[in-house]
Design a protein around this motif. Structure first.
Motif, PDB file in Angstrom:
ATOM      1  N   SER A 185       0.816  -1.221   0.000  1.00 25.17           N
ATOM      2  CA  SER A 185       0.000   0.000   0.000  1.00 25.17           C
ATOM      3  C   SER A 185       0.849   1.270   0.000  1.00 25.17           C
ATOM      4  O   SER A 185       0.312   2.375   0.055  1.00 25.17           O
ATOM      5  N   GLY A 186       2.167   1.118  -0.045  1.00 19.83           N
ATOM      6  CA  GLY A 186       3.059   2.260   0.119  1.00 19.83           C
ATOM      7  C   GLY A 186       3.341   3.029  -1.160  1.00 19.83           C
ATOM      8  O   GLY A 186       3.011   2.604  -2.270  1.00 19.83           O
ATOM      9  N   ILE A 187       3.978   4.193  -0.973  1.00 24.08           N
ATOM     10  CA  ILE A 187       4.393   5.039  -2.095  1.00 24.08           C
ATOM     11  C   ILE A 187       5.859   5.411  -1.891  1.00 24.08           C
ATOM     12  O   ILE A 187       6.279   5.744  -0.775  1.00 24.08           O
ATOM     13  N   CYS A 188       6.627   5.348  -2.979  1.00 24.80           N
ATOM     14  CA  CYS A 188       8.053   5.694  -2.945  1.00 24.80           C
ATOM     15  C   CYS A 188       8.301   6.831  -3.936  1.00 24.80           C
ATOM     16  O   CYS A 188       7.889   6.747  -5.094  1.00 24.80           O
ATOM     17  N   ALA A 189       8.947   7.917  -3.488  1.00 25.95           N
ATOM     18  CA  ALA A 189       9.278   9.048  -4.356  1.00 25.95           C
ATOM     19  C   ALA A 189      10.784   9.290  -4.300  1.00 25.95           C
ATOM     20  O   ALA A 189      11.336   9.546  -3.229  1.00 25.95           O
ATOM     21  N   ILE A 190      11.441   9.178  -5.459  1.00 28.03           N
ATOM     22  CA  ILE A 190      12.907   9.238  -5.527  1.00 28.03           C
ATOM     23  C   ILE A 190      13.351  10.329  -6.496  1.00 28.03           C
ATOM     24  O   ILE A 190      12.833  10.411  -7.617  1.00 28.03           O
ATOM     25  N   VAL A 191      14.325  11.144  -6.067  1.00 31.22           N
ATOM     26  CA  VAL A 191      14.972  12.063  -7.005  1.00 31.22           C
ATOM     27  C   VAL A 191      16.010  11.258  -7.782  1.00 31.22           C
ATOM     28  O   VAL A 191      16.848  10.571  -7.186  1.00 31.22           O
ATOM     29  N   GLU A 192      15.944  11.317  -9.105  1.00 30.62           N
ATOM     30  CA  GLU A 192      16.843  10.511  -9.941  1.00 30.62           C
ATOM     31  C   GLU A 192      17.603  11.388 -10.937  1.00 30.62           C
ATOM     32  O   GLU A 192      17.110  12.433 -11.371  1.00 30.62           O
ATOM     33  N   PHE A 193      18.782  10.929 -11.304  1.00 31.31           N
ATOM     34  CA  PHE A 193      19.548  11.526 -12.390  1.00 31.31           C
ATOM     35  C   PHE A 193      18.815  11.192 -13.694  1.00 31.31           C
ATOM     36  O   PHE A 193      18.368  10.051 -13.867  1.00 31.31           O
ATOM     37  N   PRO A 194      18.663  12.144 -14.619  1.00 26.75           N
ATOM     38  CA  PRO A 194      17.827  11.881 -15.801  1.00 26.75           C
ATOM     39  C   PRO A 194      18.306  10.722 -16.673  1.00 26.75           C
ATOM     40  O   PRO A 194      17.514  10.111 -17.389  1.00 26.75           O
ATOM     41  N   GLY A 195      19.592  10.387 -16.575  1.00 22.25           N
ATOM     42  CA  GLY A 195      20.113   9.288 -17.387  1.00 22.25           C
ATOM     43  C   GLY A 195      19.414   7.973 -17.169  1.00 22.25           C
ATOM     44  O   GLY A 195      19.349   7.130 -18.070  1.00 22.25           O
ATOM     45  N   VAL A 196      18.821   7.773 -15.980  1.00 20.77           N
ATOM     46  CA  VAL A 196      18.151   6.492 -15.711  1.00 20.77           C
ATOM     47  C   VAL A 196      16.931   6.304 -16.602  1.00 20.77           C
ATOM     48  O   VAL A 196      16.432   5.197 -16.753  1.00 20.77           O
ATOM     49  N   LEU A 197      16.434   7.390 -17.201  1.00 15.45           N
ATOM     50  CA  LEU A 197      15.236   7.303 -18.036  1.00 15.45           C
ATOM     51  C   LEU A 197      15.539   6.833 -19.454  1.00 15.45           C
ATOM     52  O   LEU A 197      14.640   6.370 -20.153  1.00 15.45           O
ATOM     53  N   PHE A 198      16.794   6.980 -19.895  1.00 12.99           N
ATOM     54  CA  PHE A 198      17.054   6.681 -21.313  1.00 12.99           C
ATOM     55  C   PHE A 198      18.318   5.881 -21.584  1.00 12.99           C
ATOM     56  O   PHE A 198      18.523   5.420 -22.709  1.00 12.99           O
ATOM     57  N   ARG A 199      19.197   5.684 -20.586  1.00  6.31           N
ATOM     58  CA  ARG A 199      20.425   4.935 -20.868  1.00  6.31           C
ATOM     59  C   ARG A 199      20.094   3.479 -21.223  1.00  6.31           C
ATOM     60  O   ARG A 199      19.126   2.922 -20.703  1.00  6.31           O
ATOM     61  N   GLY A 200      20.916   2.886 -22.073  1.00  7.36           N
ATOM     62  CA  GLY A 200      20.662   1.512 -22.533  1.00  7.36           C
ATOM     63  C   GLY A 200      21.282   0.469 -21.627  1.00  7.36           C
ATOM     64  O   GLY A 200      21.564   0.713 -20.456  1.00  7.36           O
ATOM     65  N   GLY A 201      21.519  -0.725 -22.194  1.00  7.09           N
ATOM     66  CA  GLY A 201      22.180  -1.804 -21.460  1.00  7.09           C
ATOM     67  C   GLY A 201      21.361  -2.301 -20.290  1.00  7.09           C
ATOM     68  O   GLY A 201      20.134  -2.457 -20.365  1.00  7.09           O
ATOM     69  N   ALA A 202      22.052  -2.551 -19.176  1.00  3.48           N
ATOM     70  CA  ALA A 202      21.405  -3.111 -17.986  1.00  3.48           C
ATOM     71  C   ALA A 202      20.296  -2.206 -17.464  1.00  3.48           C
ATOM     72  O   ALA A 202      19.257  -2.682 -16.986  1.00  3.48           O
ATOM     73  N   GLU A 203      20.520  -0.895 -17.566  1.00  2.00           N
ATOM     74  CA  GLU A 203      19.513   0.035 -17.047  1.00  2.00           C
ATOM     75  C   GLU A 203      18.206  -0.084 -17.838  1.00  2.00           C
ATOM     76  O   GLU A 203      17.118   0.050 -17.280  1.00  2.00           O
ATOM     77  N   MET A 204      18.307  -0.314 -19.155  1.00  3.73           N
ATOM     78  CA  MET A 204      17.114  -0.498 -19.968  1.00  3.73           C
ATOM     79  C   MET A 204      16.349  -1.755 -19.509  1.00  3.73           C
ATOM     80  O   MET A 204      15.119  -1.750 -19.413  1.00  3.73           O
ATOM     81  N   GLN A 205      17.097  -2.820 -19.187  1.00  5.12           N
ATOM     82  CA  GLN A 205      16.454  -4.057 -18.728  1.00  5.12           C
ATOM     83  C   GLN A 205      15.743  -3.860 -17.388  1.00  5.12           C
ATOM     84  O   GLN A 205      14.655  -4.387 -17.171  1.00  5.12           O
ATOM     85  N   ILE A 206      16.366  -3.065 -16.494  1.00  7.39           N
ATOM     86  CA  ILE A 206      15.726  -2.798 -15.195  1.00  7.39           C
ATOM     87  C   ILE A 206      14.466  -1.966 -15.402  1.00  7.39           C
ATOM     88  O   ILE A 206      13.423  -2.223 -14.784  1.00  7.39           O
ATOM     89  N   ARG A 207      14.537  -0.984 -16.315  1.00  7.56           N
ATOM     90  CA  ARG A 207      13.353  -0.179 -16.621  1.00  7.56           C
ATOM     91  C   ARG A 207      12.222  -1.051 -17.165  1.00  7.56           C
ATOM     92  O   ARG A 207      11.060  -0.903 -16.790  1.00  7.56           O
ATOM     93  N   GLU A 208      12.581  -1.964 -18.059  1.00  4.18           N
ATOM     94  CA  GLU A 208      11.563  -2.861 -18.626  1.00  4.18           C
ATOM     95  C   GLU A 208      10.894  -3.687 -17.526  1.00  4.18           C
ATOM     96  O   GLU A 208       9.675  -3.873 -17.524  1.00  4.18           O
ATOM     97  N   TYR A 209      11.703  -4.167 -16.581  1.00  2.00           N
ATOM     98  CA  TYR A 209      11.151  -4.924 -15.454  1.00  2.00           C
ATOM     99  C   TYR A 209      10.164  -4.064 -14.663  1.00  2.00           C
ATOM    100  O   TYR A 209       9.052  -4.513 -14.316  1.00  2.00           O
TER     101      TYR A 209
END
Length: 414
Positions: free
Chosen positions: A340-364
């Motif tokens: 039932s919780g909510i998580c709010a995180i400040v992120e570096f914008p690169g996490v939104l578009f970088r490829g490789g492993a980060e893309m796979q984590i985003r897909e998950y």
């Protein structure tokens, strides 16, 4: 006024280093006055009018030590209270020893109790033999006396019982923000500006009035956790605060922040250590999570043979790259979030578009419907960071429509 005092006293010592003395003295005054107020109120309720703990004999006071440590987490002898040390500060030729002995005694009062690790090392950055403050003991004692007198004369008293005014906490946060701004990135990386803190807390508490626990896995000096205390803590005095911090100095500042905001030692659990490799709250889940973790932090990643099997990272099937741990923090937080919780995180914008492993984590994250909202923030919000950051809001129990709300708030500021 406060900043002028800090600047006047700073002299040759770097502002970020000198803050330990100003903030440490404010903390010393706070816990002295808080304990005195608590004891005086108890005596008054027991029918003893006009009682003043500050004038009580040490020997008689020591008899109540065990009870007070159990209730407040610490104990201070009347002779070692801030007001009594301040009264003699300018004439005390051994002021450095007086302070060192007092601080040791306060920390030692909690040894062997539940409060021990909450108090341990809180004064460790108040170094009484720091040659930067002066070559001779007399020179250093002059600086200590000046700081003590300045803090004594600040109008910081508050109604501890009703906690209507939060002048100690506000002063602490003001000084932290000023020191961070003046120290540039070296100080600013430990501090989230109040406006950003408020946005994160309001997102994490949105439409959720049953919040009993809040967590920040990269808590720094605790400004995000304390924003919770201000926004919902008054309505929920038993709110529990959890956090972890890798930097020992900042870890101390966070625990001090808890006390200065009148959070009882039983209601916070701040740990020292590396969250990604040695999480202190493994297996726990929280109602709300907020964080501004370090951007593009290097970490061991796939070089560690055990991390891919860690229950926090394993679900994505891949680890965040060694050059950027951003999404490792994200996966860590998701694993600690209640349904039932909510998580709010400040992120570096690169996490939104970088490829490789980060893309796979985003897909998950997307395929499992965990990403609720992505918000583009304005640039230059953070000390020493000019780039525009973003906020990612995660929910485990999100409605199964599969939609993600994108908000461009890059121009929505004053």
């Amino acid at each position: 006024t406060i900043w002028a005092i800090a600047n006047k006293l700073r002299g040759k010592v770097d502002g970020w280093d000198f803050k330990a003395y100003v903030l440490g003295t404010i903390f010393y005054r706070y816990i002295s006055e808080n304990l005195t107020s608590y004891i005086n109120k108890m005596q008054e309720d027991a029918g003893e009018d006009g009682f003043d703990y500050a004038t009580f004999p040490d020997e008689a006071a020591a008899e109540a030590k065990e009870q007070l440590v159990a209730e407040k987490g610490f104990f201070i002898l009347p002779s070692q209270l801030f007001c009594n040390v301040a009264a003699k500060a300018e004439k005390d030729e051994n002021l450095n020893e007086t302070l060192a002995k007092t601080f040791r005694a306060i920390e030692a009062s909690a040894v062997g109790t539940d409060a021990e690790y909450k108090m341990r090392g809180l004064f460790s950055d108040f170094i009484v033999d720091n040659s930067k403050l002066g070559i001779t003991v007399a020179d250093r004692n002059k600086v200590f006396a000046d700081v003590i007198i300045a803090v004594r004369d600040m109008k910081l008293s508050q109604d501890f019982q009703n906690n209507k005014n939060d002048t100690f906490g506000d002063t602490y946060e003001f000084l932290m923000s000023m020191y961070a701004a003046n120290a540039g990135k070296s100080g600013g990386e430990f501090f989230t500006p109040q406006e950003v803190s408020e946005i994160l807390v309001r997102l994490a508490t949105y439409d959720n009035d049953k919040i009993d626990s809040v967590y920040d896995p990269a808590c720094g000096s605790g400004s995000l956790l304390m924003k919770f205390q201000k926004i919902i803590g008054k309505k929920n005095p038993n709110l529990k605060y959890y956090g972890q911090e890798i930097n020992p100095t900042t870890y101390n500042l966070c625990r001090i922040n808890m006390f200065l905001h009148n959070v009882n030692y039983n209601n916070f659990n701040i740990a020292l250590g590396d969250t990604l490799l040695n999480p202190a709250h493994r297996g726990m889940e929280f109602d709300a999570i907020v964080s501004n973790p370090p951007y593009s932090l290097k970490w061991v990643g796939k070089d560690s043979p055990i991390l891919i099997n860690d229950e926090r990272y394993a679900p994505a099937g891949v680890l965040a790259p060694k050059s950027a741990a951003d999404l490792a923090f994200t996966m860590h937080m998701l694993s600690h979030l209640k349904e039932s919780g909510i998580c709010a995180i400040v992120e570096f914008p690169g996490v939104l578009f970088r490829g490789g492993a980060e893309m796979q984590i985003r897909e998950y994250l997307i395929q499992n419907n965990y990403v609720d909202t992505v918000i583009q923030l304005p640039a230059n919000l953070f000390f020493g960071v000019g780039i525009a950051t973003c906020i990612i809001v995660l929910k485990r129990g999100k409605k199964k429509d599969g939609n993600v709300l994108f908000i461009n708030a890059s121009n929505e500021y004053v």
